[in-house]
Design an enzyme around this catalytic site. Structure first.
Site, PDB file in Angstrom:
ATOM      1  N   ASP A   1      86.197  87.254  35.761  1.00  0.00           N
ATOM      2  CA  ASP A   1      87.503  86.607  35.647  1.00  0.00           C
ATOM      3  C   ASP A   1      88.036  86.092  36.976  1.00  0.00           C
ATOM      4  O   ASP A   1      88.695  85.041  37.020  1.00  0.00           O
ATOM      5  CB  ASP A   1      88.520  87.514  34.956  1.00  0.00           C
ATOM      6  CG  ASP A   1      88.653  88.898  35.578  1.00  0.00           C
ATOM      7  OD1 ASP A   1      88.074  89.146  36.657  1.00  0.00           O
ATOM      8  OD2 ASP A   1      89.329  89.754  34.962  1.00  0.00           O
TER       9      ASP A   1
ATOM     10  N   ASN B   1      88.714  93.655  47.410  1.00  0.00           N
ATOM     11  CA  ASN B   1      89.525  94.296  46.371  1.00  0.00           C
ATOM     12  C   ASN B   1      90.635  95.110  47.030  1.00  0.00           C
ATOM     13  O   ASN B   1      90.364  95.968  47.869  1.00  0.00           O
ATOM     14  CB  ASN B   1      88.670  95.255  45.532  1.00  0.00           C
ATOM     15  CG  ASN B   1      87.907  94.558  44.442  1.00  0.00           C
ATOM     16  OD1 ASN B   1      87.445  93.440  44.619  1.00  0.00           O
ATOM     17  ND2 ASN B   1      87.761  95.211  43.301  1.00  0.00           N
TER      18      ASN B   1
ATOM     19  N   SER C   1      94.080  95.185  30.549  1.00  0.00           N
ATOM     20  CA  SER C   1      95.204  95.625  29.722  1.00  0.00           C
ATOM     21  C   SER C   1      95.474  94.724  28.527  1.00  0.00           C
ATOM     22  O   SER C   1      96.156  95.139  27.592  1.00  0.00           O
ATOM     23  CB  SER C   1      96.479  95.740  30.566  1.00  0.00           C
ATOM     24  OG  SER C   1      96.799  94.495  31.165  1.00  0.00           O
TER      25      SER C   1
END
Length: 432
Positions: free
Chosen positions: A234, A291, A12
């Site tokens: 990341d 996840n 985002s």
């Protein structure tokens, strides 16, 4: 004083953060921020990679204006996604992992390499958007016919800046094509899937020097900075950025919640496969993690139900809600729904009566999702953990943190820090 630049790009937004070692810690200064998001192009969910690259360049320019001498920069982004290249020309579009294009490819992949075998060799959990399925969809559609290279997003951006094509290990593991024992691409799997062998190059570890900026980039940004590979996935950089006391549990809480622990070697037994745990590359260890739907869920609820309400008002309202139902937050219904509210309506036994009821259901569901994952992780590793470090955007949510502390039976240490950028900077600084 030596300065380093972390270019940290999420689904985002992206940010350029300059950092420098200071008394055993890293001090940071955010010098540039820009928006990012999925685009709908002809019914396909894609990334605007030109905009991404333009913002990366502008951020480097802003960093050099404030800090004229920067030792190096490194780029990290989300995993899985990539850019196909025909020599020096992009093969567009650059698909987003949220696009549902892999449905047919999944069945074909598992027909050629059963998932149990795929998991035992790569250790990567099943997600319908894993790179392996995306690449096989590209093969089926002919998009690989003229591809000379495929570069994960951080390495693509680094290539555009330097002219050097590199392949970083931690991000490559998110493809589902790296052998977790050898740490290199699994050539047997690649051959059996019929993927072009030349696309899969030798992998480089974090701290590898890539090269200098191209002359035209140097001229535009007003200086030269050396490109270095951080842990370019990341989450791998975020784990490096956690000031952890011993080996404990972590959650990198952003669009996704990545819950896991650092292990010396992959765990690819049947229990891990059934629990859908992933063995992803770290900076000298394996990140055994899962996840879990994260802030994506509540962000979408806010966009839909109350876009103008501040977060503190939303969390306060949720904490006072008497609605205590929860859902399986990892159900595919929440991956990319047209309406997140409708997705909850379809999964809850009772319909919420207020906006805050929806948010409380979401927060409680996240906490229970974390608890189930912790129970599985401890059973699969045979290790008991008593502390959970939460970093990223979700670490700022005091209500969610209190729920997690109570539901998960662990002591939560919330660190609302730029852990990903700090890990990125730490890896660069450790080269000196």
């Amino acid at each position: 004083m030596k300065y380093y630049l972390a270019i940290d790009i999420g689904a985002s937004s992206g940010r350029h953060i300059v950092g420098w070692p200071d008394g055993g810690k890293i001090t940071t200064d955010e010098v540039y921020r820009f928006g990012n998001g999925v685009c709908n192009a002809n019914g396909k969910l894609t990334w605007d990679i030109k905009s991404l690259f333009d913002n990366v360049v502008e951020g480097i320019k802003a960093a050099l204006k404030k800090y004229p001498k920067i030792e190096s920069f490194a780029i990290d982004t989300w995993g899985v996604d990539y850019v196909l290249i025909n020599y020096d020309e992009e093969i567009l579009p650059c698909h987003s992992y949220r696009d549902g294009r892999t449905q047919n490819a999944i069945e074909r992949v598992h027909g050629l390499v059963p998932f149990a075998e795929l998991y035992s060799r790569t250790g990567i959990q099943f997600q319908p958007f894993n790179t392996v399925y995306q690449l096989c969809d590209d093969a089926d559609s002919g998009r690989l016919d003229n591809a000379t290279d495929f570069l994960m997003i951080p390495e693509y951006l680094t290539y555009k800046l330097t002219g050097v094509k590199s392949h970083e290990y931690t991000n490559a593991t998110t493809t589902g094509l790296v052998n977790c024992a050898t740490g290199e691409y699994d050539r047997d799997i690649i051959r059996r899937l019929g993927l072009p062998d030349h696309l899969f190059c030798a992998l480089s570890q974090p701290r590898t020097v890539v090269g200098s900026l191209k002359p035209e980039i140097r001229e535009y940004v007003g200086g030269d900075v050396q490109a270095v590979l951080c842990a370019s996935h990341d989450t791998a950089s975020a784990v490096e950025g956690i000031p952890m006391d011993g080996d404990q549990l972590y959650i990198s809480s952003g669009t996704w919640s990545l819950l896991g622990a650092k292990l010396p070697a992959a765990v690819t037994d049947e229990n891990s496969r059934k629990a859908n745990y992933s063995n992803e590359g770290g900076a000298g260890y394996i990140r055994y993690q899962k996840n879990i739907m994260g802030m994506w869920v509540v962000n979408r609820l806010r966009d839909e139900l109350c876009p103008d309400k501040p977060w503190n008002e939303i969390t306060d309202g949720a904490s006072k809600s008497a609605f205590k139902e929860s859902v399986d937050i990892n159900d595919q219904a929440f991956l990319s729904p047209v309406s997140m509210k409708t997705a909850f309506d379809g999964m809850l036994k009772r319909k919420p009566k207020s906006v805050y009821d929806y948010f409380n259901a979401a927060y409680i569901s996240l906490a229970h999702g974390y608890a189930r994952a912790i129970t599985e992780l401890q059973a699969n590793t045979g290790k008991k953990y008593d502390r959970l470090y939460i970093v990223g955007g979700g670490a700022k949510n005091k209500y969610l943190n209190s729920l997690v502390n109570d539901v998960c039976g662990v002591t939560v240490t919330a660190l609302p820090i730029e852990a990903t950028a700090i890990g990125n900077l730490k890896i660069q600084a450790e080269r000196d």
